[in-house]
Design an enzyme around this catalytic site. Structure first.
Site, short mmCIF file in Angstrom:
data_model
loop_
_atom_site.label_atom_id
_atom_site.label_comp_id
_atom_site.label_asym_id
_atom_site.label_seq_id
_atom_site.Cartn_x
_atom_site.Cartn_y
_atom_site.Cartn_z
N HIS A 1 0.83 -1.21 0.00
CA HIS A 1 0.00 0.00 0.00
C HIS A 1 0.87 1.26 0.00
O HIS A 1 0.59 2.24 -0.68
CB HIS A 1 -0.92 -0.05 1.24
CG HIS A 1 -1.69 1.21 1.48
ND1 HIS A 1 -1.35 2.10 2.46
CD2 HIS A 1 -2.77 1.72 0.86
CE1 HIS A 1 -2.21 3.11 2.44
NE2 HIS A 1 -3.08 2.92 1.49
N GLU B 1 2.18 1.83 -3.38
CA GLU B 1 1.12 2.41 -4.23
C GLU B 1 1.10 3.94 -4.09
O GLU B 1 1.07 4.68 -5.07
CB GLU B 1 -0.23 1.81 -3.82
CG GLU B 1 -1.44 2.44 -4.49
CD GLU B 1 -2.52 2.77 -3.47
OE1 GLU B 1 -2.86 3.97 -3.35
OE2 GLU B 1 -3.04 1.84 -2.79
N HIS B 2 1.14 4.41 -2.84
CA HIS B 2 1.15 5.87 -2.62
C HIS B 2 2.36 6.52 -3.29
O HIS B 2 2.25 7.55 -3.92
CB HIS B 2 1.21 6.16 -1.11
CG HIS B 2 -0.12 6.26 -0.46
ND1 HIS B 2 -0.54 7.39 0.20
CD2 HIS B 2 -1.15 5.38 -0.37
CE1 HIS B 2 -1.74 7.19 0.69
NE2 HIS B 2 -2.14 5.98 0.37
N GLU C 1 -4.17 7.95 7.54
CA GLU C 1 -5.12 7.03 6.90
C GLU C 1 -5.39 5.85 7.85
O GLU C 1 -6.53 5.42 8.01
CB GLU C 1 -4.54 6.55 5.55
CG GLU C 1 -5.52 5.74 4.74
CD GLU C 1 -4.95 5.28 3.39
OE1 GLU C 1 -3.79 5.63 3.07
OE2 GLU C 1 -5.68 4.58 2.66
#
Lengths: 424, 426
Positions: A68, A71-72, A143
C-alpha cells in the site's frame, strides 16, 4: 503477441485478451457508444505478499503495509507527480491496494492516449527517496488512524484475526503506524523490482477505444524487463480458527457483528463456478427474500445493514455475515439454526429460480458501466477466467450443486467478532 | 440529449431521457415537499413502509421475491434535502426486455409494480399496520443511531446542524430521533396523503424506450386525487454570513480528530458553476490548494477536501487530523482560502479544474444512476439543464470570476471532534 477474442451473443459484447511476450496481459472491451474510458494498470501484489524471494534467492520478510505504501509513492516520479500530469488532461485518477493486488487507474472522457501515456509511464518509473518516504509516513499514518475509528473495518479485521493463525490476510492492508515506520526507499525498490515485472501485471481497459491502436501503444511503451521468478512463501495455516469469539469496544451506538466461517481450500483459491455457487447459496439462505431474513427482521435482530460475502483471495476463503444488532450472539445462534434447518428441509425450487434470475439480472447490469467492466477484468486477470462464463454458469447451475457448498458452514470453524459500545 | 419536461398533471412532471447505451432502464418517482419539523420524520419513514409491503404483496419477503423474478430489478428509496425541500425518491432499475428468458415485458412489469407500491399500499383502514410501522421505525432509529459509526459523516452532519440551527435545513433528513419514535399510524397515513396530494412530483425514465403510455398511466393514477401541489420548490434561500465565527467542539473516544470548517458564499442558483469551480480549485482534486499544501506539503492529513452545497450555497472543508495538529490545519486551510481570493493559483490549476469538472460531467452520460440523480436534484430551473449544457457554461468561466466568487466566501462555523482524553477543549 498472443491475442484472443471472447464474444457473448446475449450481451452483444466482445473483448480481447492479449499476452505480450514479456507476459503482460491486456484486457480490452470497446464500448463505442460510451463517452468515457476506464483504464487500470495492475500487479498481482497486495498486502499478503510480505515474504517472498526473487529468482530463487533468499526469502525476505518486509514490513506490513508496504504494498500500500508503494502504491502511494509510485505516483511520484523523478520528473514530477503523476497527479500533476493528469491534471493537464482532466482525467480522474486513483489507485487502490487490496490483499492480493495493487491497481492504478484513470477514467476520462477525452485525451485517452495522453492519459494512457501518463499511466504507463509513472507505473514504470519508480522514484523513492528517504525524504519522500518520510513525508508519506505522516499521510498514511493518518489514513491508518482514520480506519482505527471505523467500526466496520475493525469488526472485519478482528474476525480475520480470530480466524487466521498465520495467514497475512489477518493484517490490515495499510499496516500499522509502527510497521510503516520500518519502510525505507531500499525496501520499496526491492518490492517494486519483484512484483512490478510485466509477467506479474495486467492492463484492463473498457470504453471508447480502438483495440489495435491501444495494443500498439502499450507494446511500445512497456520497458524491457528480465524474466523473473517470484516465490511467495507458502503460509502454513491450520484448518482451525484461533478463537471463536472476539470483542472490542469503540464509539458506536449499537453493536456491530461479523460472523465468519473459515474454509479450508483444496486449491489456491475457489473457482469462478464455486464462487457463483456460494454466492447463490448465501442469497438463498440469508438474502432479503429468505425466511431467515424475515424471521430475524421480525425478531428485531437485524436491520438493512445486514449483508453477506464470500470473502476469497489467494490462499484464503471464508463466508462473512455482517451487520448491526443489539444481540450479536443471538444472531450467530440463529445463523447456525438456519443452517441446520436447510440441511434438514432443503430450499424450495421456486426461490432458487427467483435468486438465479436475480443474479442473472445483476450480471447483465454490470455491463452498463465501463468502470464495472474494468473491475471484472481485474478479477479475471488475477484469477484467470473469461468474464462471460458467469452468464453461462448462472444459466446452467442447479440447486443440488449450490447446496453442496453448505459444508463450508462448519460450526467448529465459526467465529464471532463484535464491536460493542464503550462503557461510559 | 434535448430532454424536455412534460406536464403529466397538476404538479406532476415527466422526463424521458433517451439513452440506448445501457442494458437497463431506470424509472424514478421523485417527490418534493417543504422541510417542516412537524412532517419531516413521517415523510422520511413513509417511503420505507411503502416499499416493504403493499396491498398485493403483504410482506417484504413476497415483495422481494417479485423483484427477484423481475431479474433482480433494484428497488431503491432515498430521502434527502435539496435546498429547503425534502426529496423523497423511489426508483427501480431493471434490465431491458430483450434479456428475458421468456419474452416477458420486464420494464413494464417493474413500472407497474413501483406505481402500485406508491398508490396501493398495505393499509389498515385509514392507517398502516402496526407491524409494518414498528419494523420500519426500529430500523430508522437504528439507522439514525448508527450515524455515529462513520465519524466523517457524523462530523459533517453536526456542523450542518450547528450552521442551520433553527432553520429548516438544520433538521436531520430523517427527522430527530424523538420525532421518529413518536410516529403512529395516523401520522404515516397523513404523510402518505401529503405525498399524493401536496408534493411536487417528477417522474423520470432513462433508457432506450419510454414504456408504452407510461405518462398516461401516471396521470390516471393521480386522476381522482384532489391535488394541491407544493410550488415553492424552486425557491433558493442561502445562509446569511455571520459576524462572528462559531466554534463547536465535541468529545468522543476517537483516535483521530475531525475538523470541519463551514463557509457561507454569495452564491445563488444562477451562478453555481462559478462556485463549483472555485471550490474545486480550493479543495477539490489533487491539483487543489488544500491537497497540495495541507496534505502533500505539510503531511497533516490523509484527506482535506472542500465540497460545495450548491442548493444552499455553503461550502464545507473536511479533514481528519491528529488532535495536536488541528490548529495548524485550520490556519493553513484559511491561508489557502486567502490564496484563492488573491488569485494565487496558476493557469494550469485553473485549467485542470475546468477540465476535471467537465470530464466528470461528460461521464455522467455513461451512468444511469448519475443521470437520474443529476436531473432529480436540479429542480430550480424552468428548463431542464443537461450535463452537456453545464459543460458549455463551465467552459466560459474565467479566472477572475473564480477570484470574485472566492472573495464572497466567509467562515461561519468551525467544528472539531476530538478525543476524550485530549487536552484541547474550546
Amino acid at each position: 503477441m498472443n491475442k484472443k477474442l471472447f464474444k457473448c451473443e446475449l450481451l452483444n459484447e466482445e473483448y480481447t485478451v492479449t499476452t505480450l511476450r514479456n507476459g503482460l496481459k491486456i484486457y480490452i472491451m470497446e464500448k463505442q457508444n460510451f463517452d468515457s474510458v476506464y483504464a487500470v494498470f495492475g500487479t498481482k501484489y497486495g498486502s499478503i505478499d510480505n515474504c517472498f524471494s526473487l529468482n530463487n534467492g533468499e526469502y525476505i520478510e518486509v514490513p506490513n503495509g508496504i504494498a500500500h505504501f508503494l502504491e502511494h509513492k509510485l505516483f511520484e516520479s523523478e520528473d514530477g507527480d503523476a497527479f500533476a500530469k493528469y491534471s493537464k488532461t482532466g482525467a480522474y485518477a486513483n489507485a487502490f491496494t487490496s490483499f492480493d493486488k495493487t491497481c492504478y487507474l484513470f477514467s476520462c472522457s477525452s485525451l485517452f492516449e495522453e492519459n494512457l501515456d501518463i499511466l504507463l509511464n509513472f507505473v514504470q518509473s519508480p522514484y523513492f527517496t528517504e525524504q519522500t518516504v518520510r513525508k508519506e509516513q505522516g499521510i498514511i499514518g493518518q489514513e491508518i488512524r482514520m480506519y482505527d475509528d471505523s467500526p466496520g473495518w475493525c469488526v472485519l479485521f478482528n474476525a480475520l484475526e480470530a480466524m487466521y493463525h498465520n495467514h497475512p490476510v489477518k493484517v490490515d492492508i495499510a499496516g500499522t503506524v509502527e510497521s510503516i515506520a520500518e519502510i525505507d526507499d531500499n525496501l520499496l525498490y526491492e518490492c517494486y523490482k519483484t512484483f512490478y515485472n510485466p509477467a506479474n501485471m495486467f492492463i484492463c481497459i473498457a470504453g471508447k477505444v480502438d483495440t489495435d491502436k491501444v495494443l500498439d501503444k502499450i507494446s511500445s511503451a512497456i520497458k524491457p524487463c528480465d524474466k523473473i521468478q517470484i516465490n511467495r512463501k507458502k503460509v502454513d495455516e491450520p484448518a482451525s480458527v484461533v478463537t471463536n469469539y472476539v470483542e472490542k469496544q469503540l464509539e458506536v451506538a449499537l453493536p456491530l457483528f461479523c460472523v465468519g466461517y473459515k474454509q479450508q481450500l483444496k486449491t489456491e483459491e475457489p473457482s469462478l463456478r464455486d464462487s457463483i455457487a456460494v454466492n447463490l447459496l448465501l442469497k438463498l439462505i440469508f438474502g432479503e427474500s429468505s425466511h431467515f431474513y424475515k424471521r430475524l427482521t421480525d425478531m428485531g435482530l437485524i436491520n438493512d445493514e445486514f449483508e453477506t460475502e464470500y470473502f476469497t483471495g489467494r490462499g484464503f476463503a471464508a463466508i462473512l455475515l455482517e451487520g448491526e444488532s443489539y444481540e450479536p450472539k443471538k444472531v450467530a445462534e440463529e445463523i447456525k439454526k438456519e443452517i441446520y434447518s436447510v440441511l434438514k428441509n432443503g430450499i424450495d425450487a421456486e426461490l432458487f429460480e427467483a435468486i438465479k434470475r436475480d443474479s442473472f439480472g445483476d450480471t447483465i447490469k454490470r455491463y452498463n458501466s465501463v468502470n464495472n467492466i474494468a473491475m471484472m477484468f481485474i478479477d479475471a486477470a488475477v484469477s484467470n477466467y473469461n468474464i462471460f462464463d458467469e452468464i453461462e454458469i448462472l444459466r446452467e447451475i442447479t440447486l443440488e450443486e449450490v447446496l453442496k457448498h453448505i459444508e463450508i458452514f462448519d460450526e467448529n470453524k465459526a467465529v464471532l467478532s463484535v464491536i460493542s459500545p464503550k462503557e461510559k | 440529449m434535448g430532454a424536455k419536461l412534460v406536464n403529466i398533471t397538476n404538479g406532476v412532471d415527466g422526463v424521458f431521457i433517451e439513452n440506448s447505451r445501457f442494458n437497463t432502464t431506470i424509472i424514478s418517482f421523485n417527490c418534493y415537499l417543504p422541510i417542516k419539523k412537524s412532517d419531516i420524520a413521517s415523510n422520511a419513514l413513509l417511503p420505507y413502509i411503502l416499499t416493504s409491503c403493499s396491498e398485493e404483496y403483504e410482506n417484504f419477503t413476497l415483495l422481494n421475491r417479485r423483484f427477484n423474478m423481475l431479474y433482480g430489478a433494484d428497488l431503491e428509496v432515498s430521502v434527502d434535502k435539496t435546498g429547503d425541500t425534502q426529496h423523497i425518491k423511489f426508483s427501480v432499475s431493471v434490465i431491458n426486455d430483450r434479456f428475458a428468458f421468456d419474452g416477458s415485458s420486464i420494464v413494464l412489469d417493474a413500472t407497474n409494480l413501483i406505481l402500485s407500491l406508491i398508490f396501493k399500499p398495505r393499509l389498515n383502514g385509514k392507517s398502516f399496520y402496526d407491524e409494518d410501522i414498528n419494523r420500519e421505525k426500529r430500523k430508522m432509529v437504528e439507522n439514525i443511531l448508527g450515524e455515529i459509526n462513520e465519524k466523517r459523516l457524523y462530523a459533517k452532519n453536526r456542523i450542518i446542524a450547528e450552521m442551520y440551527k433553527g432553520l429548516p435545513y438544520g433538521i436531520s433528513k430523517y427527522g430527530e430521533l424523538d420525532d421518529v419514535e413518536k410516529l403512529d399510524g395516523s401520522d404515516l397515513y397523513s404523510a402518505w396523503q401529503r405525498l399524493l396530494l401536496n408534493s411536487y412530483v417528477r417522474v423520470q425514465v432513462i433508457g432506450d424506450v419510454l414504456p408504452k403510455d407510461f405518462f398516461d398511466t401516471v396521470a390516471q393514477r393521480f386522476a381522482d386525487i384532489p391535488r394541491n401541489p407544493y410550488t415553492d420548490y424552486k425557491a433558493f434561500s442561502t445562509l446569511e454570513p455571520s459576524d462572528t465565527v462559531h466554534y463547536v467542539t465535541d468529545k468522543m473516544n476517537v483516535s483521530q480528530g475531525k475538523l470541519v470548517l463551514g463557509f457561507t458564499s454569495e452564491t445563488n442558483g444562477v451562478n453555481c458553476y462559478k462556485f463549483n469551480v472555485m471550490t474545486d480549485i480550493f479543495g477539490g482534486g489533487p491539483y487543489s490548494k488544500l491537497f497540495e499544501n495541507v496534505r502533500e506539503k505539510m503531511s497533516l492529513c490523509y484527506y482535506c477536501s472542500a465540497s460545495p452545497a450548491v442548493t444552499k450555497g455553503h461550502l464545507l472543508v473536511e479533514s481528519g487530523v491528529e488532535f495536536d495538529n488541528m490548529e495548524r490545519a485550520e490556519k493553513e486551510i484559511l491561508n489557502q482560502l486567502i490564496a484563492v481570493q488573491n488569485g494565487d493559483f496558476d493557469d494550469t490549476t485553473f485549467e485542470a479544474s475546468i477540465k476535471s469538472i467537465c470530464g466528470s460531467l461528460k461521464s455522467c452520460n455513461d451512468s444511469l444512476g448519475s443521470l437520474d440523480s443529476w436531473y432529480a436534484t436540479r429542480i430550480f430551473t424552468d428548463e431542464l439543464v443537461s450535463p452537456d449544457d453545464a459543460i458549455e457554461e463551465i467552459s466560459k468561466i474565467t479566472k477572475q470570476q473564480v477570484i470574485d466568487t472566492a472573495r464572497g466566501i466567509k467562515l461561519h462555523t468551525v467544528y472539531k471532534l476530538i478525543g476524550e482524553g485530549s487536552a484541547r477543549d474550546e
